[in-house]
Design an enzyme around this catalytic site. Structure first.
Site, PDB file in Angstrom:
ATOM      1  N   GLU A  95       0.862  -1.376   0.087  1.00 55.31           N
ATOM      2  CA  GLU A  95       0.084  -0.071   0.054  1.00 55.31           C
ATOM      3  C   GLU A  95       0.887   1.247   0.174  1.00 55.31           C
ATOM      4  O   GLU A  95       1.806   1.377   0.450  1.00 55.31           O
ATOM      5  CB  GLU A  95      -0.918  -0.190   1.253  1.00 55.31           C
ATOM      6  CG  GLU A  95      -1.844  -1.096   0.988  1.00 55.31           C
ATOM      7  CD  GLU A  95      -3.025  -1.337   2.208  1.00 55.31           C
ATOM      8  OE1 GLU A  95      -4.087  -1.752   2.031  1.00 55.31           O
ATOM      9  OE2 GLU A  95      -2.509  -0.929   3.525  1.00 55.31           O
ATOM     10  N   CYS A 108       3.765   8.463   0.879  1.00 52.28           N
ATOM     11  CA  CYS A 108       4.348   7.469   2.120  1.00 52.28           C
ATOM     12  C   CYS A 108       4.078   6.088   1.317  1.00 52.28           C
ATOM     13  O   CYS A 108       3.170   5.642   0.880  1.00 52.28           O
ATOM     14  CB  CYS A 108       3.036   7.443   3.219  1.00 52.28           C
ATOM     15  SG  CYS A 108       3.544   6.014   4.219  1.00 52.28           S
ATOM     16  N   CYS A 122       1.435  -2.388  15.516  1.00 52.53           N
ATOM     17  CA  CYS A 122       1.633  -1.976  14.183  1.00 52.53           C
ATOM     18  C   CYS A 122       0.647  -3.244  13.310  1.00 52.53           C
ATOM     19  O   CYS A 122       1.116  -4.338  13.361  1.00 52.53           O
ATOM     20  CB  CYS A 122       2.877  -1.963  13.475  1.00 52.53           C
ATOM     21  SG  CYS A 122       2.941  -1.433  11.623  1.00 52.53           S
ATOM     22  N   GLU A 167      10.229  -2.671   6.559  1.00 56.53           N
ATOM     23  CA  GLU A 167      11.448  -1.991   7.194  1.00 56.53           C
ATOM     24  C   GLU A 167      12.405  -1.704   6.343  1.00 56.53           C
ATOM     25  O   GLU A 167      13.301  -2.709   5.696  1.00 56.53           O
ATOM     26  CB  GLU A 167      12.051  -2.894   8.105  1.00 56.53           C
ATOM     27  CG  GLU A 167      13.523  -2.598   9.021  1.00 56.53           C
ATOM     28  CD  GLU A 167      13.379  -1.243   9.162  1.00 56.53           C
ATOM     29  OE1 GLU A 167      12.487  -0.648   9.954  1.00 56.53           O
ATOM     30  OE2 GLU A 167      14.357  -0.440   9.032  1.00 56.53           O
ATOM     31  N   CYS A 340      -0.799   5.863   9.938  1.00 54.71           N
ATOM     32  CA  CYS A 340       0.434   5.041  10.336  1.00 54.71           C
ATOM     33  C   CYS A 340       0.098   3.973  10.755  1.00 54.71           C
ATOM     34  O   CYS A 340      -0.913   3.749  11.843  1.00 54.71           O
ATOM     35  CB  CYS A 340       1.018   5.641  11.356  1.00 54.71           C
ATOM     36  SG  CYS A 340       2.004   7.310  10.548  1.00 54.71           S
TER      37      CYS A 340
HETATM   38  N1  SAH Z   1       9.522   0.005   9.746  1.00 47.29           N
HETATM   39  C1  SAH Z   1       9.683   1.421   9.729  1.00 47.29           C
HETATM   40  C2  SAH Z   1       8.783   2.145   8.783  1.00 47.29           C
HETATM   41  C3  SAH Z   1       7.222   1.586   8.894  1.00 47.29           C
HETATM   42  S1  SAH Z   1       6.170   2.355  10.212  1.00 47.29           S
HETATM   43  C4  SAH Z   1       9.724   1.861  10.962  1.00 47.29           C
HETATM   44  O1  SAH Z   1       9.487   1.024  11.925  1.00 47.29           O
HETATM   45  O2  SAH Z   1      10.084   2.951  11.024  1.00 47.29           O
HETATM   46  C5  SAH Z   1       6.114   3.961   9.998  1.00 47.29           C
HETATM   47  C6  SAH Z   1       5.564   4.696  11.167  1.00 47.29           C
HETATM   48  O3  SAH Z   1       4.407   4.283  11.786  1.00 47.29           O
HETATM   49  C7  SAH Z   1       6.640   4.410  12.373  1.00 47.29           C
HETATM   50  O4  SAH Z   1       7.044   5.550  13.029  1.00 47.29           O
HETATM   51  C8  SAH Z   1       5.763   3.433  13.134  1.00 47.29           C
HETATM   52  O5  SAH Z   1       6.060   3.239  14.484  1.00 47.29           O
HETATM   53  C9  SAH Z   1       4.331   4.065  13.228  1.00 47.29           C
HETATM   54  N2  SAH Z   1       3.150   3.437  13.485  1.00 47.29           N
HETATM   55  C10 SAH Z   1       3.214   2.018  13.340  1.00 47.29           C
HETATM   56  N3  SAH Z   1       1.922   1.452  13.829  1.00 47.29           N
HETATM   57  C11 SAH Z   1       1.304   2.549  14.393  1.00 47.29           C
HETATM   58  C12 SAH Z   1       0.031   2.762  15.015  1.00 47.29           C
HETATM   59  N4  SAH Z   1      -0.902   1.977  15.266  1.00 47.29           N
HETATM   60  N5  SAH Z   1      -0.326   4.153  15.414  1.00 47.29           N
HETATM   61  C13 SAH Z   1       0.657   4.969  14.848  1.00 47.29           C
HETATM   62  N6  SAH Z   1       1.742   5.030  14.294  1.00 47.29           N
HETATM   63  C14 SAH Z   1       2.211   3.842  13.959  1.00 47.29           C
END
Ligand code: SAH
Length: 355
Positions: A95, A108, A122, A167, A340
């Protein structure tokens, strides 16, 4: 019957494509024309290449495939955020999201199908990592989302964040190649300064970014500044603890001179107390940085709750009083699961079965 595997034509560089035409007994210029169809005009089908004659198009079809990604489901949120699933040539789905905010148009994008890190909060963390995206699949997402920005809002894309599925630092080479194409004049010519790679914290790879002296920005998904708490929500912290990640970030700053962004989801009764703010402050002070406090977006498991707004404001104010640039980021695109951590395609299983 022998079946010869066709080459993904987009894996060829311009010189390689020209060479293929010369070997076939055609002009190198023809290779250039096809390259422009592929990369400037985003052609998905050889038959759309109208200035290439019929016989040559057939030759292309016999020898090559175009493994471009395709939009399968596009949704527009009440707040203007646009999300889509992208179908990859082998049926997997990832996505991508366009987040419009005043003059800013942010894409994004995803870097992997699923993710191997199993962060507890997540949605993508609940899927297995199926495979890495190729540089072209990363590039395609940006091209498509850039077209949405122009088409829906009449504005150019200004920023790209690698905060979709996956990641990025565990798909290092392909992410680097994708960014190279996004920023090169033959690609989109975007500035490295407008790109942010977000990581859950792979210390060794953060150091590699420094060694490669990257010019794009780095964000760390921190979410807890003490190892006990971070281990609970991010298993990657067990092998890459805060000390290791902190050291890697210092090294990154020493070499690149780039300020780091810390992302910090505020969870109710978990990491939003004054003590947590103090720990965060100590961690942040290691390198010039800024902090984004992120509202938690529920992913449907009921395990976490978002912190109260006034608690978040107090937390943020504490950091600011102590000289840290901190901002609260309210979430966008929640009604279409584009926020996110909500990116986990609901039709993922189905797609795997079909292909
Ligand atoms: N793996 C990478 C990129 C993907 S996550 C990383 O961890 O940075 C992108 C952002 O979304 C990260 O800061 C992650 O922690 C945040 N994120 C993940 N799940 C979330 C949620 N349920 N609510 C808010 N932010 C979230």
């Amino acid at each position: 019957m022998t079946i010869t595997k066709k080459t993904d034509i987009r894996s060829l560089t311009l010189p390689q494509l020209k060479e293929a035409f010369v070997e076939k007994g055609d002009k190198a210029f023809r290779g250039q024309q096809v390259y422009e169809w592929l990369w400037k005009k985003s052609a998905l089908d050889f038959d759309t290449m109208t200035n290439i004659n019929f016989e040559t198009r057939n030759w292309l079809k016999e020898n090559y495939v175009i493994n471009a990604i395709q939009v399968v489901d596009k949704q527009i949120s009440n707040d203007g955020t646009i999300k889509s699933s992208f179908k990859l040539h082998d049926g997997f789905l990832v996505e991508g999201v366009l987040i419009p905010a005043d003059e800013r148009m942010t894409a994004c994008v995803s870097s992997q199908v699923g993710c191997s890190l199993t962060c507890k909060f997540c949605a993508t963390g609940k899927m297995d990592r199926a495979r890495n995206l190729t540089p072209d699949e990363i590039y395609d997402q940006v091209v498509i989302i850039r077209n949405w920005a122009m088409h829906h809002y009449g504005k150019p894309l200004t920023n790209i964040v690698f905060m979709g599925m996956g990641e990025p630092l565990l798909n290092y080479a392909n992410v680097m190649k994708g960014i190279e194409k996004i920023t090169s004049p033959e690609g989109l010519g975007m500035s490295q300064d407008r790109i942010t790679v977000s990581t859950a914290g792979i210390a060794k790879m953060i150091m590699k970014l420094a060694d490669d002296n990257v010019k794009f920005n780095l964000a760390l998904s921190l979410h807890a500044a003490n190892d006990l708490k971070r281990n609970q929500i991010m298993p990657i912290n067990e092998s890459n603890n805060l000390k290791a990640v902190g050291e890697a970030l210092k090294y990154f700053y020493e070499i690149t001179g780039k300020r780091v962004t810390f992302e910090y989801i505020a969870f109710k009764d978990f990491n939003e107390s004054l003590q947590d703010a103090k720990e965060l402050l100590t961690f942040c002070k290691q390198v010039p940085s800024k902090v984004n406090i992120i509202e938690y977006n529920p992913t449907g498991d009921g395990e976490f709750e978002k912190a109260d707004a006034n608690k978040i404001d107090q937390f943020c104010a504490y950091l600011e009083r102590h000289g840290i640039i901190a901002k609260v980021r309210r979430s966008r695109g929640k009604d279409i699961d584009a926020a996110c951590g909500q990116l986990a395609n609901k039709r993922h299983e189905e797609a795997l079965v079909i292909e």
